[in-house]
Design a protein around this motif. Structure first.
Motif, mmCIF file in Angstrom:
data_model
loop_
_atom_site.group_PDB
_atom_site.id
_atom_site.type_symbol
_atom_site.label_atom_id
_atom_site.label_comp_id
_atom_site.label_asym_id
_atom_site.label_seq_id
_atom_site.Cartn_x
_atom_site.Cartn_y
_atom_site.Cartn_z
ATOM 1 N N GLY A 9 38.131 9.173 -22.075
ATOM 2 C CA GLY A 9 39.145 10.029 -21.476
ATOM 3 C C GLY A 9 40.111 10.563 -22.521
ATOM 4 N N GLY A 10 40.969 11.461 -22.084
ATOM 5 C CA GLY A 10 41.951 12.004 -23.006
ATOM 6 C C GLY A 10 42.659 13.207 -22.441
ATOM 7 N N LEU A 11 43.463 13.829 -23.286
ATOM 8 C CA LEU A 11 44.206 15.041 -22.930
ATOM 9 C C LEU A 11 43.508 16.228 -23.584
ATOM 10 C CD1 LEU A 11 46.672 16.619 -21.888
ATOM 11 C CD2 LEU A 11 47.876 15.938 -23.980
ATOM 12 N N VAL A 12 43.073 17.168 -22.768
ATOM 13 C CA VAL A 12 42.351 18.327 -23.283
ATOM 14 C C VAL A 12 42.870 19.592 -22.610
ATOM 15 C CG1 VAL A 12 40.255 17.016 -23.794
ATOM 16 C CG2 VAL A 12 40.518 18.123 -21.556
ATOM 17 N N GLN A 13 42.477 20.724 -23.166
ATOM 18 C CA GLN A 13 42.859 22.001 -22.578
ATOM 19 C C GLN A 13 41.783 22.490 -21.617
ATOM 20 O OE1 GLN A 13 43.662 24.499 -26.019
ATOM 21 N NE2 GLN A 13 45.845 24.027 -25.876
ATOM 22 N N THR A 14 42.181 23.397 -20.778
ATOM 23 C CA THR A 14 41.243 24.001 -19.837
ATOM 24 C C THR A 14 40.043 24.596 -20.564
ATOM 25 O OG1 THR A 14 42.998 24.512 -18.255
ATOM 26 C CG2 THR A 14 40.980 25.803 -18.101
ATOM 27 N N GLY A 15 38.870 24.318 -20.019
ATOM 28 C CA GLY A 15 37.655 24.914 -20.540
ATOM 29 C C GLY A 15 36.862 24.067 -21.512
ATOM 30 N N VAL A 16 37.474 23.015 -22.015
ATOM 31 C CA VAL A 16 36.752 22.191 -22.987
ATOM 32 C C VAL A 16 35.947 21.116 -22.265
ATOM 33 C CG1 VAL A 16 38.496 22.651 -24.725
ATOM 34 C CG2 VAL A 16 38.614 20.560 -23.349
ATOM 35 N N SER A 17 35.240 20.311 -23.062
ATOM 36 C CA SER A 17 34.360 19.285 -22.519
ATOM 37 C C SER A 17 34.811 17.891 -22.927
ATOM 38 C CB SER A 17 32.934 19.506 -23.011
ATOM 39 O OG SER A 17 32.444 20.772 -22.609
ATOM 40 N N LEU A 18 34.452 16.934 -22.114
ATOM 41 C CA LEU A 18 34.626 15.521 -22.414
ATOM 42 C C LEU A 18 33.404 14.775 -21.912
ATOM 43 C CD1 LEU A 18 38.294 14.489 -21.401
ATOM 44 C CD2 LEU A 18 37.324 14.495 -23.705
ATOM 45 N N ARG A 19 33.094 13.670 -22.570
ATOM 46 C CA ARG A 19 32.043 12.803 -22.059
ATOM 47 C C ARG A 19 32.620 11.411 -21.855
ATOM 48 N NH1 ARG A 19 26.195 10.750 -24.410
ATOM 49 N NH2 ARG A 19 27.530 9.495 -25.750
ATOM 50 N N LEU A 20 32.556 10.954 -20.623
ATOM 51 C CA LEU A 20 32.981 9.608 -20.304
ATOM 52 C C LEU A 20 31.786 8.664 -20.397
ATOM 53 C CD1 LEU A 20 35.233 10.229 -17.171
ATOM 54 C CD2 LEU A 20 35.843 10.340 -19.593
ATOM 55 N N SER A 21 32.065 7.454 -20.831
ATOM 56 C CA SER A 21 31.050 6.419 -20.892
ATOM 57 C C SER A 21 31.524 5.208 -20.104
ATOM 58 C CB SER A 21 30.767 6.004 -22.334
ATOM 59 O OG SER A 21 30.304 7.092 -23.103
ATOM 60 N N CYS A 22 30.581 4.473 -19.577
ATOM 61 C CA CYS A 22 30.907 3.239 -18.861
ATOM 62 C C CYS A 22 29.869 2.197 -19.260
ATOM 63 C CB CYS A 22 30.894 3.474 -17.367
ATOM 64 S SG CYS A 22 31.143 1.984 -16.384
ATOM 65 N N ASP A 113 30.152 -2.450 -5.611
ATOM 66 C CA ASP A 113 30.671 -3.815 -5.681
ATOM 67 C C ASP A 113 31.510 -4.091 -6.918
ATOM 68 O OD1 ASP A 113 27.408 -4.277 -4.644
ATOM 69 O OD2 ASP A 113 29.105 -4.730 -3.322
ATOM 70 N N TYR A 114 31.272 -3.340 -7.971
ATOM 71 C CA TYR A 114 31.964 -3.591 -9.232
ATOM 72 C C TYR A 114 32.609 -2.292 -9.706
ATOM 73 C CZ TYR A 114 29.112 -7.802 -9.230
ATOM 74 O OH TYR A 114 28.518 -8.995 -8.888
ATOM 75 N N TRP A 115 33.799 -2.441 -10.257
ATOM 76 C CA TRP A 115 34.585 -1.283 -10.683
ATOM 77 C C TRP A 115 35.166 -1.502 -12.062
ATOM 78 C CZ3 TRP A 115 35.363 3.145 -7.679
ATOM 79 C CH2 TRP A 115 34.862 3.079 -6.374
ATOM 80 N N GLY A 116 35.262 -0.407 -12.810
ATOM 81 C CA GLY A 116 35.962 -0.457 -14.076
ATOM 82 C C GLY A 116 37.457 -0.285 -13.878
ATOM 83 N N GLN A 117 38.180 -0.333 -14.979
ATOM 84 C CA GLN A 117 39.637 -0.253 -14.910
ATOM 85 C C GLN A 117 40.153 1.174 -14.906
ATOM 86 O OE1 GLN A 117 37.982 -0.616 -17.676
ATOM 87 N NE2 GLN A 117 38.952 0.854 -19.049
ATOM 88 N N GLY A 118 39.287 2.118 -15.221
ATOM 89 C CA GLY A 118 39.659 3.528 -15.186
ATOM 90 C C GLY A 118 40.037 4.083 -16.539
ATOM 91 N N THR A 119 39.815 5.376 -16.699
ATOM 92 C CA THR A 119 40.221 6.084 -17.909
ATOM 93 C C THR A 119 40.863 7.408 -17.487
ATOM 94 O OG1 THR A 119 39.485 6.897 -20.074
ATOM 95 C CG2 THR A 119 37.966 7.209 -18.244
ATOM 96 N N GLN A 120 41.977 7.737 -18.126
ATOM 97 C CA GLN A 120 42.739 8.917 -17.735
ATOM 98 C C GLN A 120 42.146 10.168 -18.355
ATOM 99 O OE1 GLN A 120 45.723 9.215 -15.729
ATOM 100 N NE2 GLN A 120 45.204 11.393 -15.926
ATOM 101 N N VAL A 121 41.965 11.175 -17.540
ATOM 102 C CA VAL A 121 41.575 12.502 -18.001
ATOM 103 C C VAL A 121 42.672 13.470 -17.568
ATOM 104 C CG1 VAL A 121 39.939 14.402 -17.773
ATOM 105 C CG2 VAL A 121 39.106 12.034 -17.915
ATOM 106 N N THR A 122 43.252 14.141 -18.535
ATOM 107 C CA THR A 122 44.299 15.115 -18.255
ATOM 108 C C THR A 122 43.889 16.459 -18.838
ATOM 109 O OG1 THR A 122 45.995 13.398 -18.344
ATOM 110 C CG2 THR A 122 46.742 15.679 -18.494
ATOM 111 N N VAL A 123 43.861 17.477 -17.994
ATOM 112 C CA VAL A 123 43.471 18.812 -18.416
ATOM 113 C C VAL A 123 44.685 19.722 -18.288
ATOM 114 C CG1 VAL A 123 41.855 20.713 -18.120
ATOM 115 C CG2 VAL A 123 41.153 18.363 -17.538
ATOM 116 N N SER A 124 45.122 20.249 -19.410
ATOM 117 C CA SER A 124 46.299 21.119 -19.395
ATOM 118 C C SER A 124 45.876 22.575 -19.264
ATOM 119 C CB SER A 124 47.118 20.920 -20.667
ATOM 120 O OG SER A 124 46.360 21.297 -21.800
ATOM 121 N N SER A 125 46.737 23.354 -18.626
ATOM 122 C CA SER A 125 46.422 24.772 -18.414
ATOM 123 C C SER A 125 46.933 25.622 -19.550
ATOM 124 C CB SER A 125 47.039 25.240 -17.099
ATOM 125 O OG SER A 125 48.426 25.012 -17.097
#
Length: 125
Positions: A9-22, A113-125
């Protein structure tokens, strides 16, 4: 200790890409269905994408179809969420989850049944 650990996760601008892993640890989840859910501030947690144990069946919420892709590597016991063309409305905490079953109700969080702790994704305009 059984764990699902999200990253990417992370802070990115509109239109870009991110890849989350678990990544899984503590037990093998290679035969489990996997899902990605997200929760934005003041909103309920919603299903984003899911994949069956083999990777042969996937599902997406309409708002991300064509932009997000879920995949898995059972050898690494890891599930991914490739997110392209990100929009501000994608801003949320993203959670991965594992469940034993896969079927018509794949979007129901109660089936996982099982969950991760979460990762923040923030997309700025």
């Amino acid at each position: 200790q059984v764990q699902l650990v999200e990253s990417g996760g992370g802070l990115v601008q509109t239109g870009v890409s991110l890849r989350l892993s678990c990544a899984a640890s503590g037990r093998a989840f290679s035969t489990y269905a996997k899902g990605w859910f997200r929760q934005a501030p003041d909103k309920e947690r919603e299903f984003v994408a899911g994949i069956n144990w083999s990777g042969g069946s996937t599902a997406y919420v309409d708002s991300v179809k064509g932009r997000f892709t879920i995949s898995r590597d059972n050898a690494k016991d890891t599930v991914y969420l490739q997110m392209n063309s990100l929009k501000p409305e994608d801003t949320a905490v993203y959670y991965c989850a594992a469940g034993m079953s896969w079927g018509p109700h794949y979007s129901d969080s109660r089936l996982y049944d099982y969950w991760g702790q979460g990762t923040q994704v923030t997309v700025s305009s």
